[in-house]
Design a protein around this motif. Sequence first.
Motif, PDB file in Angstrom:
ATOM      1  N   GLU A 164      38.393  54.705  32.417  1.00 53.78           N
ATOM      2  CA  GLU A 164      39.214  54.881  33.595  1.00 53.78           C
ATOM      3  C   GLU A 164      38.367  54.565  34.834  1.00 53.78           C
ATOM      4  N   ASP A 165      37.063  54.854  34.719  1.00 51.64           N
ATOM      5  CA  ASP A 165      36.143  54.557  35.816  1.00 51.64           C
ATOM      6  C   ASP A 165      36.081  53.067  36.102  1.00 51.64           C
ATOM      7  N   GLN A 166      36.041  52.281  35.017  1.00 54.26           N
ATOM      8  CA  GLN A 166      35.990  50.829  35.187  1.00 54.26           C
ATOM      9  C   GLN A 166      37.263  50.321  35.863  1.00 54.26           C
ATOM     10  N   PHE A 203      39.334  52.048  37.772  1.00 52.74           N
ATOM     11  CA  PHE A 203      39.389  52.491  39.171  1.00 52.74           C
ATOM     12  C   PHE A 203      38.482  51.636  40.048  1.00 52.74           C
ATOM     13  N   TYR A 204      37.333  51.316  39.511  1.00 50.55           N
ATOM     14  CA  TYR A 204      36.384  50.471  40.257  1.00 50.55           C
ATOM     15  C   TYR A 204      37.046  49.131  40.618  1.00 50.55           C
ATOM     16  N   CYS A 205      37.702  48.536  39.641  1.00 48.20           N
ATOM     17  CA  CYS A 205      38.408  47.268  39.890  1.00 48.20           C
ATOM     18  C   CYS A 205      39.520  47.479  40.920  1.00 48.20           C
ATOM     19  N   ASN A 206      40.312  48.544  40.728  1.00 50.37           N
ATOM     20  CA  ASN A 206      41.396  48.860  41.678  1.00 50.37           C
ATOM     21  C   ASN A 206      40.849  48.953  43.081  1.00 50.37           C
ATOM     22  N   GLN A 207      39.711  49.636  43.229  1.00 49.44           N
ATOM     23  CA  GLN A 207      39.147  49.861  44.550  1.00 49.44           C
ATOM     24  C   GLN A 207      38.705  48.553  45.206  1.00 49.44           C
ATOM     25  N   ARG A 208      38.557  47.532  44.412  1.00 47.91           N
ATOM     26  CA  ARG A 208      38.202  46.222  44.981  1.00 47.91           C
ATOM     27  C   ARG A 208      39.444  45.355  45.193  1.00 47.91           C
ATOM     28  N   THR A 237      45.824  46.938  38.029  1.00 49.80           N
ATOM     29  CA  THR A 237      45.399  47.455  36.732  1.00 49.80           C
ATOM     30  C   THR A 237      45.523  46.436  35.599  1.00 49.80           C
TER      31      THR A 237
END
Lengths: 481, 253
Positions: free
Chosen positions: A428-430, A432-437, A441
């Motif tokens: 989920e961290d990976q 979220f990291y992508c989402n934040q950029r 999803t």
Amino acid sequence: MSKDNQILEEFTSKEYEHGWSVDFEADEAPAGLNEEIIHWISAKKEEPKWLLEWRLKAFRTWQSMVEPEWANVHYPKVDFQSLIYYSAPKQKSKPKSLDEVDPELLQIYERLGISLNEQKKLQGIAVDAVLDSVSVGTTFKDTLSKLGIIFCSFSEAVKDHPELVKKYLGSVVPMTDNYYAALNSAVFSDGSFCYIPKGVRCPMELSTYFRINAANTGQFERTLIVAEDESYVSYLEGCTAPQRDENQLHAAVVEIYAAKDAEVKYSTVQNWFPGDKDGKGGIYNFVTKRGICAGDNSKISWTQVETGSAVTWKYPSCILKGDNSVGEFYSVAVTNNYQQADTGTKMIHIGKNTKSRIVSKGISAGKSQNSYRGQVQVMKRAQNARNFSQCDSLLMGDRCGAHTFPYIDIQNPSAKVEHEATTSKIGEDQIFYCNQRGIDTEDAVALIVNGYAKEVLNQLPMEFAVEAQKLLALTLEGSVG
Amino acid sequence: MLSIKNLHASIEGTPILKGINLEIKPGEVHAIMGPNGSGKSTLASVLAGREEYEVTEGEVTFNGKDLLDLNPEDRAREGVFLAFQYPVEIPGVSTTNFLRTAVNQVREYRGQEQLDAVKFLSLMKEKMKLVEIDQKLMSRALNEGFSGGEKKRNEIFQMAMLEPTLSILDETDSGLDIDALRIVSNGVNQLKSPDNATIVVTHYQRLLDYIVPDFVHVLYKGRIVKSGSKELALDLEEKGYDWIKEDVDGASV
């Protein structure tokens, strides 16, 4: 329930893109399987007597065999008597060239993105198109024949090159090899035949595109590739099927023969209908693929991207008979929803200094089960054999399963065999990291999965690597909320 | 630009933020300081939209939009950037490929044209200089095997590429040696403009020697208990957090 599960809970399934079918008049065998049907198929294909005898022998062997149950897959038994073993689109007369092929049939392939029109075709790929039980056409035949390369449907090969077919048919996968290979040997209908003469490097990718269209029909194709001394060929197989409620059987056999210094690269992008999101329908893919590195310094490399089928049972293998021969197996197997896959390879080291490499990447989502099953066997004579196996599993959600069944049998003390295995979860961290950029999803999952499978995708010919990347993303679409 | 009003948030039922109020205008740099466990990183995560945090009360508007109503990717596309305290690794995905996907999705949202490979690479070259990042890192898998300093530099490099209006640096100084700290801070300072704002979340004053804040806020037990100018940070450096804790805890008895 943890947040992670909640996100993964929101399962939806992307509709299978190739789920359509086309109505056309077909020439079908009556349903059921008996000696009469085999006579019927053989007569239909105007086969020589030796081949009919061969089929009948296989059928009798098959009757004495039992369906294998050791694989980690569960499905209702196939009723072999309810299936149709031969279905061919009716064509007014036998087409002599591609120009004479019924445009309606060509359109089926156009719709799949496979153009059989040589002018329009991507340069550098020759295609044999197999629809249900027959080949509808093969492109670039003339170009290839100038080099002495034979690339045609199996039926044509039986007619035009009987000596080659007789010599190699069943030489790598004997008719008695296993239940489905025996069944295929009895009823196989069509497939591709490919022969690369001594010293020839095939200048284009050869490709067979399999399509099941008819209902209640099994597809039993047979592919035979023979690479003579110092030759090279890269071969690609693609497959799709309509979306149907009932399960359909696909039991193919592929045989590869590599002579001295020959190299064969065989890539598969398997996209049979996987069943719907509730596990209804889908293809049973029970396939036997094997290659023999018969000559010294020869090499056979299998690359597979398995995204489709309800049940997959498939172990592309290499018999490393020639000294210094090399076998490779690169696999990405994705399962989603209720799909089950039991796939892997066998590397049999017979010759001296033989090497094999296995890279298997399993990706499981939904309620699917994904198993790697691999065997590395080093025979007594195989001095200095080397094997490296890497089996990774990626899990999405907590209701799927990943399993690894490695079998290692060493009879020569000089062998060096390495096995590495990892299991990871898509984090989920990976995501979220992508989402934040700014990456949504779906694209994040595609990015992560493609990164994970990169080592295998890199083995595919360029055009297909792109295709395969898209397919992976599509298969997993909706698997993370 | 950013207006936080009475923000309450909890994780798995435990309240962490208990009424945050904060106004940030373009061009400003705000430092959020506080002892461990005061809610600093939670505030950063809530603003970025991390799903395990539940906002129970309050509102956040960002350039006129209800930030809490947007999913994390849309917040990013609107211009919110979070430099992670612990950047994740994504095996097999090169930094270049990752960033190209990100930059183009953000550009698409903002109605800008997609960058082709050539334009993208030249933009990358230009921004790489800001954080003195090695070209070799760009073709390696994202953050995989990167040192602590490389990871943090990569965060600031990504910030440069995505051109956010609000950057939140979550403990960017942790795990950095003095050289790396200088390089990272330099990058941040060069990206400063009258149109964008920065929130620096940190435990130590050290970083604020390099990135000079206009305002310093002290977070304690989920509330901003003290605000001031950059001198407040120096006071904290000298006296620690105990006097603030005593003030607050004493007052609430």
